[in-house]
Design an enzyme around this catalytic site. Structure first.
Site, PDB file in Angstrom:
ATOM      1  N   GLY A  70     -14.784  -5.013  28.454  1.00 42.53           N
ATOM      2  CA  GLY A  70     -15.087  -4.693  29.833  1.00 42.53           C
ATOM      3  C   GLY A  70     -15.154  -2.927  30.165  1.00 42.53           C
ATOM      4  CD  GLN A 176      -4.581  -4.328  32.211  1.00 43.15           C
ATOM      5  OE1 GLN A 176      -4.097  -4.385  31.428  1.00 43.15           O
ATOM      6  NE2 GLN A 176      -4.788  -3.221  31.163  1.00 43.15           N
ATOM      7  CB  CYS A 331      -3.228   9.706  24.542  1.00 41.66           C
ATOM      8  SG  CYS A 331      -3.562   7.996  24.175  1.00 41.66           S
TER       9      CYS A 331
HETATM   10  N1  PLP Z   1     -10.966  -2.107  32.860  1.00 44.25           N
HETATM   11  C1  PLP Z   1      -9.432  -1.652  32.727  1.00 44.25           C
HETATM   12  C2  PLP Z   1      -8.432  -2.132  34.360  1.00 44.25           C
HETATM   13  C3  PLP Z   1      -9.501  -1.726  31.388  1.00 44.25           C
HETATM   14  O1  PLP Z   1      -7.381  -1.361  31.328  1.00 44.25           O
HETATM   15  C4  PLP Z   1      -9.570  -1.693  30.006  1.00 44.25           C
HETATM   16  C5  PLP Z   1      -8.967  -0.930  28.943  1.00 44.25           C
HETATM   17  O2  PLP Z   1      -7.630  -0.961  29.172  1.00 44.25           O
HETATM   18  C6  PLP Z   1     -11.235  -2.118  30.589  1.00 44.25           C
HETATM   19  C7  PLP Z   1     -11.754  -1.977  31.805  1.00 44.25           C
HETATM   20  C8  PLP Z   1     -12.154  -0.821  29.358  1.00 44.25           C
HETATM   21  O3  PLP Z   1     -12.196  -2.759  28.540  1.00 44.25           O
HETATM   22  P1  PLP Z   1     -12.086  -2.549  27.164  1.00 44.25           P
HETATM   23  O4  PLP Z   1     -11.117  -2.176  26.223  1.00 44.25           O
HETATM   24  O5  PLP Z   1     -12.315  -3.614  26.731  1.00 44.25           O
HETATM   25  O6  PLP Z   1     -13.497  -1.791  26.847  1.00 44.25           O
END
Ligand code: PLP
Length: 387
Positions: A70, A176, A331
């Protein structure tokens, strides 16, 4: 029994994904860019996975760019459009840092949200209105928020963009949302869509960015020219295949999962409301019958703030009781930073300190939910010195 209610952080590997992962890892595998048989096999696996992801996301296979997750998908969308257009960038005030930070670093602006976390469309009009600087060419509004679960109306956002900044593209961080929303329809108005495998039962470290044909996007990783020159680097073949297996399984079961998980989430939230004094359910209004209306949030998300409680201390006690939960605040430094999301929806700082996010997955059970309610109620009592 241990209880895992942190699916928004990462969700355990689905059996379909595990089987696909092992099958690829155990077979002799070539580099998908090569010409010999082992390479052709690897390329076929990636192509099939691309078809599966495209079907799940409602796009053409060629519009799927495989990434490392992400964060990379979000960064590629922001920086790719910035570099290709030179235009101004805008995002909602409650984006994940993987969008917010690159947008702000590039001098972009944020759009405010209402107390339920929904983008303020009037503020969006103001932010899009041409001023002295370059025109806005990129707007990012997440499909649903990772802390409080608020679902955005992307069609309404797209309508404002097409009227007030027709040159701008709409990116949505759907990291999400994949488990809980049919992105083929919910995100149909978006030009760019980010997803991440480990949030829907695929492995960590793999994801995708959908970039609709014609969207201006400058690559951020250059080298071998993979992904039609939009993202270089040897493919994570096993990860990609396992992600596609998880995606297909998630889509096949989505409607049934949403129904059962929503009922469990309601049981959890209702139970916490009944058992814990001074608990506020975040982004959940009360309807005309005096009941909490959770229709605007993801089915698997329960976010609350508890008066007079420190999240860190509560999470520690929950952990000792075998309950994995989160405060959903950053955190990285060891200390919980106040959440920009809770600040943006107007939660007072003191109350925000007692935030607790419990997120469910497709395999969550009634027994887990009941154990979590007991554990939260008991831990809060302890922290308040009543036990
Ligand atoms: N965007 C959102 C809304 C997320 O909740 C997260 C991770 O918690 C990310 C991006 C980042 O994704 P990744 O952990 O695959 O890098």
């Amino acid at each position: 029994m241990s209880v895992y209610l942190d699916h928004a952080a990462t969700s355990p590997l689905r059996p379909e994904a595990r089987a696909a992962l092992l099958e690829v890892l155990e077979a002799p595998l070539g580099n998908p860019t090569g010409a010999h048989r082992a390479s052709r096999h690897a390329r076929k696996l990636v192509d099939e996975a691309r078809d599966q992801m495209a079907a799940a996301l409602g796009c053409a296979p060629g519009e799927v760019i495989f990434t490392s997750g992400g964060t990379e998908s979000d960064n590629l969308a922001v920086a790719g459009v910035r570099d290709a257009t030179g235009g101004a960038l805008v995002c909602s005030a409650i984006e994940h840092h993987a969008v917010l930070d690159p947008v702000l670093a590039a001098g972009g602006r944020t759009v405010s949200v209402d107390p339920l976390g929904r983008v303020d469309l009037e503020d969006l009009v103001d932010v899009l209105s041409p001023g002295d600087g370059p025109p806005v060419r990129f707007v990012s509004v997440m499909a649903a928020n990772n802390e409080i679960g608020t679902i955005q109306d992307l069609d309404a956002v797209a309508a404002v963009i097409s009227e007030h900044a027709p040159e701008a593209v709409l990116h949505t961080d759907a990291v999400q949302s994949f488990c809980w929303l049919d992105l083929a329809t919910h995100a149909a108005a978006a030009d760019l869509i980010s997803v991440s495998a480990h949030k829907f039962g695929g492995p960590q470290g793999v994801g995708a960015l959908v970039a609709r044909n014609g969207v201006p996007l400058t690559p951020q990783l250059r080298g071998g020219g993979q992904e039609r020159d939009r993202r270089s680097g040897t493919h994570n073949v096993a990860g990609i295949v396992a992600m596609a297996a998880a995606a297909s399984a998630t889509v096949a079961e989505r409607d049934a999962t949403i129904e059962s998980v929503r009922a469990l989430r309601d049981r959890l939230a209702d139970g916490l409301r009944a058992r814990v004094e001074g608990l506020v359910e975040t982004a959940v209004p009360i309807d005309s019958h005096g009941r909490p209306d959770r229709s605007g949030t993801l089915a698997g998300c329960c976010h609350v703030c508890i008066e007079g409680i420190e999240s860190e201390a509560l999470l520690f006690l929950l952990d000792t009781e075998g309950v994995a939960a989160s405060a959903a605040s950053s955190c990285a430094s060891g200390a919980l930073d106040p959440s920009h999301v809770l600040a943006a929806i107007g939660i007072p700082r003191d109350l925000a300190r007692g935030s607790l996010r419990l997120t469910l997955g497709h395999a969550t059970t009634t027994a887990e939910v009941d154990q979590a309610i007991d554990a939260v109620a008991r831990s809060v009592e302890r922290l308040r010195g009543r036990r």
